[in-house]
Design a protein around this motif. Structure first.
Motif: not given
Length: 83
Positions: A34-44, A70-82
């Motif tokens: 879910w976290i990955t999908l949210c990140s991918q959707t936001a980036f798209h 944007c990519r760096n911020l989303l990657d950071k969020i994914v790492q923190e939440r995972s």
């Protein structure tokens, strides 16, 4: 509009996410997905939106700069939440 498009894109996946979270054995994997999908959707949606700002030299520079941010911020969020 961007926020509405984001949530519209996630509406059906969110329903599946909620149903899948009922299985305790699958929760970690489901949550990670879910976290990955949210990140991918936001980036798209970000890429779709930023592509509309033009193509002169300054706009292209800003597109590259903010796409990286944007990519760096989303990657950071994914790492923190995972974790």
């Amino acid at each position: 509009r961007l926020s509405a498009a984001y949530w519209q894109a996630l509406a059906e996946p969110f329903r599946r996410y909620v149903l899948q979270m009922a299985n305790p054995a699958a929760r970690a994997e489901v949550q990670s997905g879910w976290i990955t999908l949210c990140s991918q959707t936001a980036f798209h949606l970000f890429e779709t939106t930023i592509a509309q700002i033009g193509d002169d030299a300054e706009a292209l520079r800003e597109r590259v700069l903010y796409t990286d941010k944007c990519r760096n911020l989303l990657d950071k969020i994914v790492q923190e939440r995972s974790m």
